[in-house]
Design a protein around this motif. Structure first.
Motif, PDB file in Angstrom:
ATOM      1  N   VAL A  27      57.197 -33.567 -15.377  1.00 42.00           N
ATOM      2  CA  VAL A  27      56.961 -33.562 -13.928  1.00 42.00           C
ATOM      3  C   VAL A  27      55.954 -32.469 -13.584  1.00 42.00           C
ATOM      4  CG1 VAL A  27      58.028 -33.301 -11.660  1.00 42.00           C
ATOM      5  CG2 VAL A  27      59.281 -34.467 -13.498  1.00 42.00           C
ATOM      6  N   LEU A  28      56.159 -31.296 -14.177  1.00 38.31           N
ATOM      7  CA  LEU A  28      55.164 -30.227 -14.077  1.00 38.31           C
ATOM      8  C   LEU A  28      54.305 -30.281 -15.326  1.00 38.31           C
ATOM      9  CD1 LEU A  28      57.295 -27.219 -12.759  1.00 38.31           C
ATOM     10  CD2 LEU A  28      55.474 -28.414 -11.539  1.00 38.31           C
ATOM     11  N   LYS A  29      52.994 -30.350 -15.129  1.00 39.32           N
ATOM     12  CA  LYS A  29      52.060 -30.503 -16.239  1.00 39.32           C
ATOM     13  C   LYS A  29      51.246 -29.230 -16.443  1.00 39.32           C
ATOM     14  CE  LYS A  29      51.418 -35.373 -14.943  1.00 39.32           C
ATOM     15  NZ  LYS A  29      52.057 -35.259 -13.611  1.00 39.32           N
ATOM     16  N   SER A  30      50.636 -29.137 -17.601  1.00 40.23           N
ATOM     17  CA  SER A  30      49.762 -27.996 -17.893  1.00 40.23           C
ATOM     18  C   SER A  30      48.728 -27.834 -16.783  1.00 40.23           C
ATOM     19  CB  SER A  30      49.037 -28.208 -19.229  1.00 40.23           C
ATOM     20  OG  SER A  30      49.947 -28.274 -20.289  1.00 40.23           O
ATOM     21  N   GLY A  31      48.610 -26.606 -16.267  1.00 34.85           N
ATOM     22  CA  GLY A  31      47.633 -26.333 -15.227  1.00 34.85           C
ATOM     23  C   GLY A  31      48.148 -26.507 -13.812  1.00 34.85           C
ATOM     24  N   ASP A  32      49.334 -27.094 -13.644  1.00 32.17           N
ATOM     25  CA  ASP A  32      49.892 -27.256 -12.295  1.00 32.17           C
ATOM     26  C   ASP A  32      50.225 -25.887 -11.712  1.00 32.17           C
ATOM     27  OD1 ASP A  32      49.701 -29.970 -12.379  1.00 32.17           O
ATOM     28  OD2 ASP A  32      51.851 -30.359 -12.616  1.00 32.17           O
ATOM     29  N   ARG A  33      49.920 -25.730 -10.444  1.00 33.56           N
ATOM     30  CA  ARG A  33      50.228 -24.466  -9.767  1.00 33.56           C
ATOM     31  C   ARG A  33      51.592 -24.565  -9.103  1.00 33.56           C
ATOM     32  NH1 ARG A  33      46.423 -21.340  -5.283  1.00 33.56           N
ATOM     33  NH2 ARG A  33      47.842 -19.595  -4.909  1.00 33.56           N
ATOM     34  N   LEU A  34      52.412 -23.561  -9.315  1.00 30.39           N
ATOM     35  CA  LEU A  34      53.707 -23.526  -8.641  1.00 30.39           C
ATOM     36  C   LEU A  34      53.503 -23.137  -7.185  1.00 30.39           C
ATOM     37  CD1 LEU A  34      55.960 -21.710 -11.293  1.00 30.39           C
ATOM     38  CD2 LEU A  34      55.575 -24.147 -10.981  1.00 30.39           C
ATOM     39  N   PRO A  35      54.421 -23.523  -6.314  1.00 28.99           N
ATOM     40  CA  PRO A  35      54.297 -23.106  -4.916  1.00 28.99           C
ATOM     41  C   PRO A  35      54.249 -21.587  -4.796  1.00 28.99           C
ATOM     42  CG  PRO A  35      55.985 -24.804  -5.151  1.00 28.99           C
ATOM     43  CD  PRO A  35      55.593 -24.387  -6.542  1.00 28.99           C
ATOM     44  N   ALA A  36      53.730 -21.123  -3.681  1.00 25.41           N
ATOM     45  CA  ALA A  36      53.684 -19.679  -3.430  1.00 25.41           C
ATOM     46  C   ALA A  36      55.095 -19.105  -3.526  1.00 25.41           C
ATOM     47  CB  ALA A  36      53.087 -19.406  -2.061  1.00 25.41           C
ATOM     48  N   GLU A  37      55.185 -17.847  -3.893  1.00 25.51           N
ATOM     49  CA  GLU A  37      56.486 -17.221  -4.145  1.00 25.51           C
ATOM     50  C   GLU A  37      57.451 -17.408  -2.975  1.00 25.51           C
ATOM     51  OE1 GLU A  37      57.696 -12.713  -4.188  1.00 25.51           O
ATOM     52  OE2 GLU A  37      56.710 -13.201  -6.100  1.00 25.51           O
ATOM     53  N   GLU A  46      52.022 -18.901 -16.514  1.00 26.85           N
ATOM     54  CA  GLU A  46      51.147 -17.728 -16.571  1.00 26.85           C
ATOM     55  C   GLU A  46      50.745 -17.340 -15.165  1.00 26.85           C
ATOM     56  OE1 GLU A  46      47.926 -18.954 -19.029  1.00 26.85           O
ATOM     57  OE2 GLU A  46      47.069 -20.300 -17.530  1.00 26.85           O
ATOM     58  N   ALA A  47      50.775 -16.045 -14.902  1.00 27.43           N
ATOM     59  CA  ALA A  47      50.370 -15.528 -13.596  1.00 27.43           C
ATOM     60  C   ALA A  47      48.898 -15.173 -13.642  1.00 27.43           C
ATOM     61  CB  ALA A  47      51.200 -14.302 -13.238  1.00 27.43           C
ATOM     62  N   ARG A  48      48.161 -15.641 -12.649  1.00 25.19           N
ATOM     63  CA  ARG A  48      46.740 -15.325 -12.568  1.00 25.19           C
ATOM     64  C   ARG A  48      46.517 -14.394 -11.389  1.00 25.19           C
ATOM     65  NH1 ARG A  48      44.445 -21.539 -13.386  1.00 25.19           N
ATOM     66  NH2 ARG A  48      45.559 -21.925 -15.361  1.00 25.19           N
ATOM     67  N   ARG A  49      45.901 -13.273 -11.658  1.00 21.47           N
ATOM     68  CA  ARG A  49      45.725 -12.256 -10.623  1.00 21.47           C
ATOM     69  C   ARG A  49      45.028 -12.848  -9.400  1.00 21.47           C
ATOM     70  NH1 ARG A  49      43.516  -6.490 -12.401  1.00 21.47           N
ATOM     71  NH2 ARG A  49      45.546  -6.635 -13.444  1.00 21.47           N
ATOM     72  N   GLY A  50      45.709 -12.768  -8.289  1.00 24.16           N
ATOM     73  CA  GLY A  50      45.161 -13.271  -7.031  1.00 24.16           C
ATOM     74  C   GLY A  50      45.134 -14.781  -6.934  1.00 24.16           C
ATOM     75  N   GLY A  51      45.679 -15.474  -7.938  1.00 25.34           N
ATOM     76  CA  GLY A  51      45.586 -16.938  -7.915  1.00 25.34           C
ATOM     77  C   GLY A  51      46.904 -17.668  -7.970  1.00 25.34           C
ATOM     78  N   GLY A  52      48.008 -16.950  -8.174  1.00 23.76           N
ATOM     79  CA  GLY A  52      49.301 -17.590  -8.212  1.00 23.76           C
ATOM     80  C   GLY A  52      49.819 -17.785  -9.625  1.00 23.76           C
ATOM     81  N   THR A  53      50.862 -18.593  -9.733  1.00 23.91           N
ATOM     82  CA  THR A  53      51.499 -18.858 -11.023  1.00 23.91           C
ATOM     83  C   THR A  53      51.286 -20.303 -11.411  1.00 23.91           C
ATOM     84  OG1 THR A  53      53.203 -17.191 -10.571  1.00 23.91           O
ATOM     85  CG2 THR A  53      53.685 -18.807 -12.294  1.00 23.91           C
ATOM     86  N   PHE A  54      50.890 -20.521 -12.660  1.00 21.96           N
ATOM     87  CA  PHE A  54      50.548 -21.859 -13.142  1.00 21.96           C
ATOM     88  C   PHE A  54      51.347 -22.193 -14.391  1.00 21.96           C
ATOM     89  CE2 PHE A  54      47.067 -20.410 -10.634  1.00 21.96           C
ATOM     90  CZ  PHE A  54      46.480 -21.535 -10.059  1.00 21.96           C
ATOM     91  N   VAL A  55      51.577 -23.495 -14.599  1.00 25.32           N
ATOM     92  CA  VAL A  55      52.156 -23.941 -15.855  1.00 25.32           C
ATOM     93  C   VAL A  55      51.116 -23.689 -16.947  1.00 25.32           C
ATOM     94  CG1 VAL A  55      53.071 -25.909 -17.154  1.00 25.32           C
ATOM     95  CG2 VAL A  55      53.531 -25.695 -14.693  1.00 25.32           C
ATOM     96  N   ALA A  56      51.562 -23.093 -18.046  1.00 24.86           N
ATOM     97  CA  ALA A  56      50.637 -22.763 -19.131  1.00 24.86           C
ATOM     98  C   ALA A  56      50.122 -24.032 -19.800  1.00 24.86           C
ATOM     99  CB  ALA A  56      51.343 -21.880 -20.159  1.00 24.86           C
ATOM    100  N   ASP A  57      49.063 -23.856 -20.591  1.00 26.54           N
ATOM    101  CA  ASP A  57      48.510 -24.986 -21.342  1.00 26.54           C
ATOM    102  C   ASP A  57      49.474 -25.288 -22.487  1.00 26.54           C
ATOM    103  OD1 ASP A  57      47.062 -26.909 -22.609  1.00 26.54           O
ATOM    104  OD2 ASP A  57      45.331 -25.661 -23.065  1.00 26.54           O
ATOM    105  N   LEU A  58      50.282 -26.317 -22.287  1.00 30.12           N
ATOM    106  CA  LEU A  58      51.358 -26.613 -23.235  1.00 30.12           C
ATOM    107  C   LEU A  58      50.996 -27.690 -24.237  1.00 30.12           C
ATOM    108  CD1 LEU A  58      54.274 -26.653 -20.647  1.00 30.12           C
ATOM    109  CD2 LEU A  58      53.569 -24.766 -22.120  1.00 30.12           C
ATOM    110  N   ILE A  59      49.851 -28.345 -24.029  1.00 38.27           N
ATOM    111  CA  ILE A  59      49.465 -29.424 -24.942  1.00 38.27           C
ATOM    112  C   ILE A  59      48.648 -28.825 -26.076  1.00 38.27           C
ATOM    113  CG2 ILE A  59      48.376 -31.688 -25.159  1.00 38.27           C
ATOM    114  CD1 ILE A  59      48.657 -32.008 -22.159  1.00 38.27           C
TER     115      ILE A  59
END
Length: 258
Positions: free
Chosen positions: A26-36, A64-77
């Motif tokens: 459901v959550l894929k590599s590169g998907d951004r999680l909602p804001a905290e 993975e947390a990206r500075r100033g960009g939020g939290t993303f699902v890591a590259d899992l593939i």
């Protein structure tokens, strides 16, 4: 997508929920999680608890947390093959036969499982992609057709509802998107390929919607056989054309095509 968590487990409950969404695709590599703030509200946890959950997920290399960009699902593939093997295959094109044999088996299985397990939303997504394929075909948009080809096979893999199969297929299709084994654009320039491929995708989707596992498997296997044979024909033609060019007398000029 996100739901309130069990407050007896707090951060671990949040971790388990997000892990489950990643595992099931459901959550894929590169998907951004909602804001905290938004994610904490959706999961009914405090922001400090959510931060603890995200820290655990980051330690497990799932986000993975990206500075100033939020939290993303890591590259899992991860790569289904090492880079050394990919380069070895590139130098020995005969290995493509093994690649198609692998895809024939795994995609046939995925289509059969999809026919048995697809949820209504899976079927709707397949229908939507096929409708887009028809429009792209009518408009002659080769690049869009090629992109939708991969999207279609992703959707079949998701409709199979087998997480191991799903992630294996995603890794396989990344190689396809990168043109490791063959150039998909070349396939779509074949004089009859576009109409044949559209008909094949329609047949696969129709068998899945009908719940006919064997028909879905057969349609998928026939599709892979067609792709392999068509590319082989194109390569044979290229070789014959190259040989004909070598045989042409040096003083002879190519006849201009009208």
């Amino acid at each position: 997508m996100f739901r309130p968590v069990d407050h007896q487990k707090t951060a671990l409950a949040a971790v388990e929920q997000i892990e489950d969404l990643i595992l099931k695709g459901v959550l894929k590599s590169g998907d951004r999680l909602p804001a905290e703030r938004d994610l904490a509200e959706q999961m009914t946890v405090s922001r400090p608890v959510l931060r603890d959950a995200l820290k655990i997920l980051e330690e497990r290399q799932l986000v993975e947390a990206r500075r100033g960009g939020g939290t993303f699902v890591a590259d899992l593939i991860g790569p289904i093959f090492s880079e050394a093997i990919v380069q070895l295959i590139a130098r020995h094109p005969s290995a493509k036969t093994d690649y198609f044999e692998f895809r024939r088996g795994i995609e046939g299985q995925a289509a059969a499982l999809a026919a048995r397990r697809a949820a209504p939303s899976d079927l709707d997504r397949l229908d939507d992609i096929v409708d887009q394929m028809k429009v792209a075909h009518e408009m002659g948009e080769l690049a869009t057709e090629s992109r939708l080809d991969v999207a279609f096979h992703h959707a079949v893999g998701e409709a199979a509802h087998n997480v191991v199969l799903l992630h294996t297929l995603r890794s396989c299709y990344r190689l396809l998107e990168n043109g490791v084994f063959y150039n998909r654009g070349r396939l779509y320039h074949h004089p009859t390929a576009r109409i044949e491929l559209l008909a094949q995708h329609i047949a696969i989707a129709g068998a899945i919607r009908a719940g006919d596992a064997e028909a879905a498997r057969q349609a998928s296997e026939d599709h892979i056989d067609y792709v392999q044979n068509t590319l082989n024909e194109a390569e044979d033609l290229d070789q014959r054309e190259k040989l004909a060019g070598l045989r042409r007398p040096k003083t002879e000029k190519p006849t201009p095509r009208s």
